[in-house]
Scaffold this active site. Structure first.
Site, short mmCIF file in Angstrom:
data_model
loop_
_atom_site.label_atom_id
_atom_site.label_comp_id
_atom_site.label_asym_id
_atom_site.label_seq_id
_atom_site.Cartn_x
_atom_site.Cartn_y
_atom_site.Cartn_z
N HIS A 59 0.85 -1.20 0.00
CA HIS A 59 0.00 0.00 0.00
C HIS A 59 0.88 1.24 0.00
O HIS A 59 2.10 1.16 0.12
CB HIS A 59 -0.97 -0.01 1.20
CG HIS A 59 -0.37 0.27 2.53
ND1 HIS A 59 -1.11 0.65 3.62
CD2 HIS A 59 0.92 0.20 2.96
CE1 HIS A 59 -0.31 0.82 4.66
NE2 HIS A 59 0.91 0.55 4.29
N HIS A 86 4.96 0.17 -0.36
CA HIS A 86 5.75 -0.70 0.53
C HIS A 86 4.71 -1.68 1.08
O HIS A 86 3.54 -1.59 0.74
CB HIS A 86 6.42 0.13 1.63
CG HIS A 86 5.44 0.74 2.58
ND1 HIS A 86 4.75 1.90 2.27
CD2 HIS A 86 5.00 0.34 3.79
CE1 HIS A 86 3.93 2.18 3.26
NE2 HIS A 86 4.05 1.26 4.19
N HIS A 141 3.35 -4.98 4.06
CA HIS A 141 3.29 -5.52 5.41
C HIS A 141 2.76 -6.95 5.39
O HIS A 141 2.04 -7.34 4.49
CB HIS A 141 2.35 -4.67 6.29
CG HIS A 141 2.75 -3.24 6.42
ND1 HIS A 141 3.83 -2.85 7.17
CD2 HIS A 141 2.24 -2.09 5.89
CE1 HIS A 141 3.96 -1.54 7.10
NE2 HIS A 141 3.02 -1.05 6.31
N ASP A 153 -4.74 -10.68 -0.20
CA ASP A 153 -3.41 -11.29 -0.07
C ASP A 153 -2.62 -11.22 -1.38
O ASP A 153 -3.13 -11.55 -2.45
CB ASP A 153 -3.56 -12.76 0.35
CG ASP A 153 -2.21 -13.38 0.68
OD1 ASP A 153 -1.36 -12.71 1.29
OD2 ASP A 153 -1.99 -14.55 0.30
N HIS A 154 -1.35 -10.83 -1.26
CA HIS A 154 -0.48 -10.70 -2.42
C HIS A 154 -1.03 -9.69 -3.43
O HIS A 154 -0.84 -9.83 -4.64
CB HIS A 154 -0.19 -12.06 -3.06
CG HIS A 154 0.86 -12.83 -2.30
ND1 HIS A 154 0.64 -13.34 -1.05
CD2 HIS A 154 2.15 -13.14 -2.61
CE1 HIS A 154 1.73 -13.94 -0.63
NE2 HIS A 154 2.66 -13.84 -1.55
N GLU A 172 -1.06 -4.05 11.48
CA GLU A 172 -0.20 -3.74 10.34
C GLU A 172 1.22 -4.19 10.66
O GLU A 172 1.97 -4.62 9.79
CB GLU A 172 -0.22 -2.22 10.09
CG GLU A 172 0.52 -1.82 8.85
CD GLU A 172 0.64 -0.32 8.72
OE1 GLU A 172 -0.31 0.33 8.25
OE2 GLU A 172 1.71 0.23 9.10
#
Lengths: 136, 136, 136, 136, 136, 136
Positions: free
Chosen positions: A14, A39, A41, A79-80, A124
């Site tokens: 994000h 970047h 998480h 996800d991903h 996060e």
């Protein structure tokens, strides 16, 4: 009434950037998170449901079914993925921990048969998390 | 000889994609990681150095100095970055956990005065990590 | 309304000893903690604030500002300190996990602009923590 | 009013099987947990009590006493045991995470002098836990 | 040469009891673990492989393949099982953490194409683990 | 040959200060750790022993005995103590993580019957640890 909480994980990218603001203003507001390359998480999600314990099964909710719902409604979508670019709710809302918790609540609300969604928690990082419990 | 290990964290985006291969081949090889929008992780880095304990300070290495070196050589370059797009070594090497461990070794080697770098460990997730100890 | 929780750490010494009681009574009451040379812990602090999500930033609270406040009001005062000897509130109150949670609440109350402090959690060890949510 | 939470651990076996149902129905309902040879977990228990802080000791509850009560009422009965075969409450109730939380509440209720039991949390795995707070 | 480590989990029951010894001798030797109803754990397994990094993929080993092998050779056989009663190698060897590590090594050895198995680590609890690295 | 590792915890105070140096030099060298009131940590100790697996018990070492030795030789001496003031080895050596690892090695060496001490690891914080494996 018992609360049951199930954890799930997703890894996503994000960034925080508001096109209506200048670059300098974005950096002032969002610091390193304003980098539009993104970047990411390892997010940890906790979904809490409440209900009576079924006298036969001993369950508040069918755990396999709860896992499938979380997988299908949230993990398969987030996800991903790059949250800003690929997840519809973050075209208009900044993908902050707070907004991710609200968005996941909306994705899960009314999807869990026989138990009441009571809290969505999103980590996060291990040192930062948001809780959303719906609107009173 | 004592080994001292210091942990540090960085959050970054990456993807796995080889332009020399077809889309289908990339997906076969890299699965969900082939998504070129990128996804991300909270990486945990462990840097291990070896040395004799200084009889006055009781230290193998000046801890404040070690933290500064890790911060300056690695965290400042990787944290809140898209590894493929913004970190030079991953223009040519895939930013896998294995290659990140090797790249961090190269960034730290010969930078730590008075102690010997002996291992770089990189966790991409709590359930996946790579160790690199240099070439014998 | 979303709750946002931020974690911070500090390492400190303390002991439990009431000068109004005999040595034997202190040992009976406080066990090994009555040792006035002190012993210490890696404390983990969780600060929870509540508020509406800002429609532009997506934040309940400016995270950089929240970190600065926790750092300045708590960590700078408690970290690498002997709580009994160096922190004013523990001259009169025993530095138990319970009292540390109350003291941190008082230090943070009214300091966080635009969000409401709702809970202070202090872990003395991973297996022991206290929560304080103010007085109703 | 401060909440104090103490963690404890126990390792136990269990299975989920209802003799009133067919083998196929048990497998449909309970999956791998229907294996009557049993399987097991490292359970983590969190016991939360609430009370006023004693002005002399700084404690909500005498911590040594709380540990003894948890040890005596729960850990001594559940640890290194097969819950279905050896713990009376699970002769009639399925030893699910939900029912274990309720059973531990009943074992601890009215046993903790000077503080009020407010929550029992049981982790079966790090990614699954149940909370029971008594009946309103 | 890089080492890559993958974690996996399984939940299982076991007990320690040698039929050649008396009940009293078993209790002396194995304490609470001698209870033949069994008790259980959430085991965590770490599998470490070593190899050269593939210049195209950046991998020491195909991660999806490694996960499948661990799943098929170990988790499918041990998870939600009673190790003494259902897993062949523990009919003759006590299912201690040490012996589980050796047994998993034997199950994985020669199964992982293109990389060398270098260590099997088994956690029975977070505070107890065994490492087996094969015979020199 | 299997390695078995057992974890233990102790909470202690310490400071770093060399009387042969000036106050300014101590602060330059040791930063916040030079505060002679002391501060403290929850230390985590890992003791690793190596040996052959006993064909009857399945153990490298009698686990109850290993726990007793660690308790008696280390935890009873270090826990709830001020390391500089109350533990003999730190009258002359600075109680750094490195020196604590060496001191614990010396306390445990030759005390563990039937297995060989191979590593002592001490965590001062989750992000800092030292390993000592004796002198070759």
């Amino acid at each position: 009434m018992v609360l049951l909480t199930r954890r799930a994980d997703f890894s996503a990218s994000h960034f925080y950037y508001d096109d209506a603001l200048s670059e300098a203003e974005n950096v002032r507001l969002f610091g390193k998170c304003a980098n539009r390359n993104g970047h990411g998480h390892n997010y940890t999600l906790e979904v809490t449901v409440a209900g009576a314990v079924d006298p036969v099964s001993g369950f508040v909710v069918d755990l396999k079914r709860l896992k499938e719902i979380i997988q299908q409604e949230v993990v398969a979508v987030y996800d991903h993925r790059h949250l800003n670019l690929e997840v519809p709710e973050f075209k208009t809302a900044m993908p902050t921990t707070e907004n991710i918790a609200i968005a996941i609540w909306r994705r899960l609300e009314n999807k869990i048969d026989g138990a009441k969604l009571t809290r969505v928690r999103v980590y996060e990082m291990p040192d930062l998390y948001a809780d959303y419990c719906g609107e009173a």
